[in-house]
Every structure is written in structure tokens, then in C-alpha cells.
Design a protein around this motif. Structure first.
Motif, mmCIF file in Angstrom:
data_model
loop_
_atom_site.group_PDB
_atom_site.id
_atom_site.type_symbol
_atom_site.label_atom_id
_atom_site.label_comp_id
_atom_site.label_asym_id
_atom_site.label_seq_id
_atom_site.Cartn_x
_atom_site.Cartn_y
_atom_site.Cartn_z
ATOM 1 N N LYS A 1 0.970 9.179 -6.546
ATOM 2 C CA LYS A 1 1.103 10.627 -6.452
ATOM 3 C C LYS A 1 2.027 11.197 -7.532
ATOM 4 O O LYS A 1 1.991 12.396 -7.812
ATOM 5 C CB LYS A 1 1.639 11.013 -5.074
ATOM 6 N N SER B 1 0.784 3.770 -3.154
ATOM 7 C CA SER B 1 0.228 5.103 -2.933
ATOM 8 C C SER B 1 1.266 6.185 -3.225
ATOM 9 O O SER B 1 0.930 7.265 -3.722
ATOM 10 C CB SER B 1 -0.275 5.236 -1.487
ATOM 11 N N TRP C 1 0.834 -1.207 0.000
ATOM 12 C CA TRP C 1 0.000 0.000 0.000
ATOM 13 C C TRP C 1 0.866 1.255 0.000
ATOM 14 O O TRP C 1 0.591 2.207 -0.738
ATOM 15 C CB TRP C 1 -0.903 0.001 1.235
#
Length: 477
Positions: A264, A260, A256
Motif C-alpha cells: 500500500k 500487504s 501476508w
């Protein structure tokens, strides 16, 4: 034949480090380095593709006895090669290198307590053979025989054999692969090429890191060189060990975090899933490092793109994918992986009996069971290569000094016969394709004790530098 106390095979990062340890810790022992190629540097001289660089910080990949001084912690290949030449010259190691000497076979005689080593040019004898050629096949990488490749009217290049005169200016380039080589090539070629497409069958975990370490710069500004190097090296080892252990213990959380962070940095047109969501757990394969987020910058500015699909066949003008999509290309770079070899592909015999490395267990990550006076230097997969290879060289020096102190000539590790019933587990314990393909040729790890290779530098530091040499498994005679 010329005789040396120690013959080192390979004049790359490991071989140069081994030579320094030998001449400083075993100064009474003679040694020579046998290098198959016509120059030193090993991997860093072999690979010449655009953007080639380290994927570990140079404060740990560099030698502890010769601190890295350049600004960039993540360095390019030519800078690393220059550093190796500088190190070899500074300590007189270059005078011990015999170039054009590819070791093809080595025979141990218990009666004489020595190896007879045959190279492509001549023969030598030695009391101890130290193979520091790593585990990559320098002759060829992993080549996939794609359907229709002969029909392609453009050029196909493997990164391991990059032509010096290759001009890709204004060309449509497809890089096939998703590993460290691919994520290096794509941003390096983007901007010069018309467009670069990274075509991957399945993605890898990718992490960004600044090429220049701000903390290191601050420390080097206030501390003497050697003290600063020790602080920076210690900090980097601690952080890499911490993150590796945390990622292996909590893979879902690690996945994760990585995904993540990548999300971005991607443009809206490129979703994380499927392009950056691997099928495996973090650190089941080596993490791909992206310095200064250069890959994501190329994806954002449109000079590069990523496609997750499989190749159906080559066409005269490019590639046809399983989904039916066509990729037009003038140049296809097949970053499809490397080939591995065990102990430099040297044909080994002990008292006339052939040694098959795949049938042997590895003691302390370096010596084959039942094979006297021979060590194999390999590095970490979860950390800088040199951290492990330097520990191995220091332990080899401890063995040699123990032989001198005790008046013995032979050291040999013997495995418990019951361990031969354990499931086969290669010494390099990752699920990467190049390792799976080599599983049947690599030596084995054992289930416990010194036969198990743990990717743990602090633990190895204690074991290899301070634990007793005579442990009941290593026998001297």
C-alpha cells in the motif's frame, strides 16, 4: 595493581546501566568501567552515518531508572548519545570510567578468587568481571571483496567508518544492502544526493511505525513522569511480545500482513515481489523498522529506487549486475553487515587453561559454564536491547549480594556433561548473515532450562528477578 570488586568492560548502553545497578544495589562494592575508546556511548558514538537511529522505541531502549523525555519514541543517534551522557553525569557514573583501556586478556586464579585483567594501558585485579561491550566488532564491519572494486573511480564507504567530511550532495549513490542500516541510509541521503539506489541481493521484512508515539504523549500529559513511563514501557513490552510470538507462531499470516502493508505504501513502479518479499520467515531475522514510512516516501517521490540483483563486478563508473544491468555511481555505500565477537574478544584463561567461548554453554543468557565470577551482558534480538541487559545487571547484583550474605567468594555454573552432545546452537538465535558468519565463535545455547536463551521478557523478568539464586546449577564456594 588497582583492585576493584567489579570491573565493567564497556561504557555504552549496557555498561552505564550496569554501573547504576551496581552503585544502587551493591553500594558497598567498588567498581570501575574500562572503555577502549576515548568517550562513552558505545554503538551510539561509533556509528555516525546519515540518519543513524534506534530501531526500538526509546521508552524500552532507554533506562527504566532515567525515563526518556524527548518527543520522538524512535530517536536519532545524536539524541541517544546525549541521553547517555546525561545519564552518566546525573548519577556520577562518568567519574568511574577509565578511557583508552581496551581489555585484551583476563586470567582467573581459583587460589586467589580473583581476575587479573590486562588492558592496553595497564593491569587491574577484580573479584568479578562483567563484560558489557555487546557483541559487535568496533574495529571493522563485514567487508565484501567485490571483483573490480579497485577499478572504481568513485568512492566506496562502509557505514561503520563514515568519513566526517563526506559530501554526497548531487551525487549518484548506490547503497548495497537491505538490512536496518540500508533502510536508514537510503531515505536519509535521498533528496541531498542526485539519486539513491538500494541494491539488495535479497529483501528484508520492513515495517513502518510513527516516530512519535501519540499514546505516550497523551499519557505523559496526564500522569506524573515516573508513572507515565511505567505505563508506556509496559504497553510497549506487551505489544512487542504479543506481535513477536504471533509472528513466530503464524509465519504465513505474518508474511501476508507485512507484505500487504508494504504494498500500500509503494509506487506502482515497484512491485512487492521481488523487492519486498524475503526468502525467510518473519523474525528469522530482525524486522527492519521504518519510522514515519520515510523509505517509502523516498521511493514514491523518485529520489530513491530499489534494485534486487547481485553484483557481478565493479566498473570504473559503477556496478555491473548479474542480470546485465549497469548502475552508474559516484559513491557506493557497502552496508553489507557487521562483524560479531564474543565477550569483547578478550583472551580468557581459568587457572592457566584457555577458555574458548564457542565451547561453552551460556547460563541464563549471561555466564559461561565452568567460568567463575564472569558475566556477559547481551540484549534481546526481538525487543529492545535494554530490557534484557538491565535484567542481566540486576541478576549480577543478586549474585554479588548472595556472595556477601553467604560469606563466599566464587560463583560458577556447571552444565550437565550430557548436554555437550546436543547440536551446536549459537546464543544469538537468528538466521541473519552476520550471526551465521559468527556461529563458530559464539557461545552455545543448551536444549532446556537456564541454558536456553528465550526471547521472552515477561518470563525472564520472573526468572532473573525472583527465582532462587541457588538452583543446584550455580555453585558457591
Amino acid at each position: 595493581m588497582e583492585h576493584y570488586d567489579v570491573l565493567v568492560v564497556g561504557a555504552g548502553l549496557s555498561g552505564i546501566g550496569a554501573a547504576y545497578r551496581l552503585q544502587t544495589r551493591c553500594p558497598e562494592r567498588t567498581y570501575a568501567i574500562l572503555e577502549a575508546r576515548e568517550t562513552l556511548g558505545g554503538t551510539w558514538d561509533l556509528f555516525r552515518y546519515p540518519g543513524v537511529r534506534s530501531d526500538s522505541d526509546m521508552f524500552t531502549l532507554g533506562f527504566p531508572f532515567h525515563p526518556w523525555k524527548a518527543a520522538k519514541a524512535i530517536a536519532d543517534g545524536p539524541s541517544i548519545l546525549s541521553y547517555l551522557h546525561e545519564t552518566a553525569a546525573k548519577y556520577g557514573i562518568d567519574k568511574h570510567i577509565r578511557y583508552g583501556e581496551r581489555v585484551v586478556r583476563a586470567s582467573w586464579s581459583s587460589a586467589d578468587a580473583r581476575w587479573t585483567v590486562h588492558t592496553s594501558a595497564t593491569s587491574y585485579t577484580c573479584s568479578f568481571l562483567y563484560v558489557c561491550s555487546g557483541y559487535y566488532d568496533y574495529d571493522s564491519g563485514h567487508v565484501v571483496d567485490f571483483v573490480g572494486q579497485d577499478e572504481f573511480e568513485g568512492q566506496v564507504v562502509h557505514p561503520q567508518h563514515w568519513p566526517a567530511d563526506l559530501d554526497y550532495t548531487g551525487k549518484r549513490v548506490v547503497v548495497v544492502g537491505s538490512g536496518a542500516t540500508a533502510v536508514t541510509l537510503v531515505p536519509a541521503m535521498a533528496g541531498t544526493a542526485e539519486h539513491v539506489t538500494m541494491l539488495q541481493r535479497s529483501p528484508s521484512y520492513v515495517a513502518s511505525r510513527p516516530a512519535v508515539d501519540a499514546f505516550s504523549d497523551r499519557i505523559r500529559a496526564v500522569l506524573p513522569e515516573n508513572a507515565a513511563h511505567r505505563v508506556i514501557r509496559g504497553k510497549n513490552v506487551a505489544l512487542s511480545t504479543l506481535f513477536y510470538n504471533a509472528f513466530r507462531r503464524f509465519p504465513a499470516h505474518a508474511a501476508w500482513l507485512l507484505n500487504s502493508t508494504v504494498a500500500k505504501q509503494l509506487p506502482d513502479s515497484i512491485p512487492v515481489d521481488p523487492h519486498f518479499t524475503p526468502r525467510y520467515k518473519p523474525w528469522d531475522e530482525r524486522l527492519c523498522l521504518v519510522p514515519d514510512a520515510d523509505l517509502f516516501e523516498a521511493l514514491r517521490n523518485g529520489s530513491a529506487s530499489v534494485v534486487t540483483d547481485e553484483i557481478d563486478r565493479f566498473t570504473p563508473s559503477g556496478l555491473l549486475l548479474r542480470s546485465g544491468q549497469k548502475l552508474e555511481a559516484d559513491l557506493v555505500v557497502t552496508a553489507t553487515g557487521l562483524r560479531m565477537v564474543a565477550l569483547g574478544n578478550i583472551n580468557l584463561t581459568v587457572d592457566g587453561r584457555t577458555v574458548n567461548p564457542a565451547d561453552r554453554f551460556v547460563y541464563k543468557g549471561m555466564m559461561l559454564d565452568g567460568v567463575p565470577n564472569l558475566a556477559w551482558c547481551i540484549g534481546y534480538t526481538n525487543n529492545s536491547w535494554t530490557l534484557r541487559s538491565d535484567l542481566t545487571s540486576q541478576y549480577v547484583c543478586r549474585l554479588l549480594n548472595h556472595l556477601t550474605t553467604t560469606g563466599t567468594h566464587t560463583c560458577r555454573a556447571d552444565v550437565d556433561p550430557t548436554d555437550y552432545d546436543t547440536p551446536r546452537r549459537p546464543v544469538v538465535d537468528l538466521t541473519s548473515g552476520y550471526i551465521r558468519r559468527a556461529a563458530n565463535i559464539l557461545p552455545r545455547q543448551g536444549p532446556h532450562g537456564p541454558w536456553r536463551l528465550r526471547q521472552n521478557y515477561p518470563r525472564d523478568l520472573l526468572t532473573l528477578r525472583f527465582s532462587p539464586v541457588e538452583d543446584g546449577i550455580m555453585h558457591f564456594s
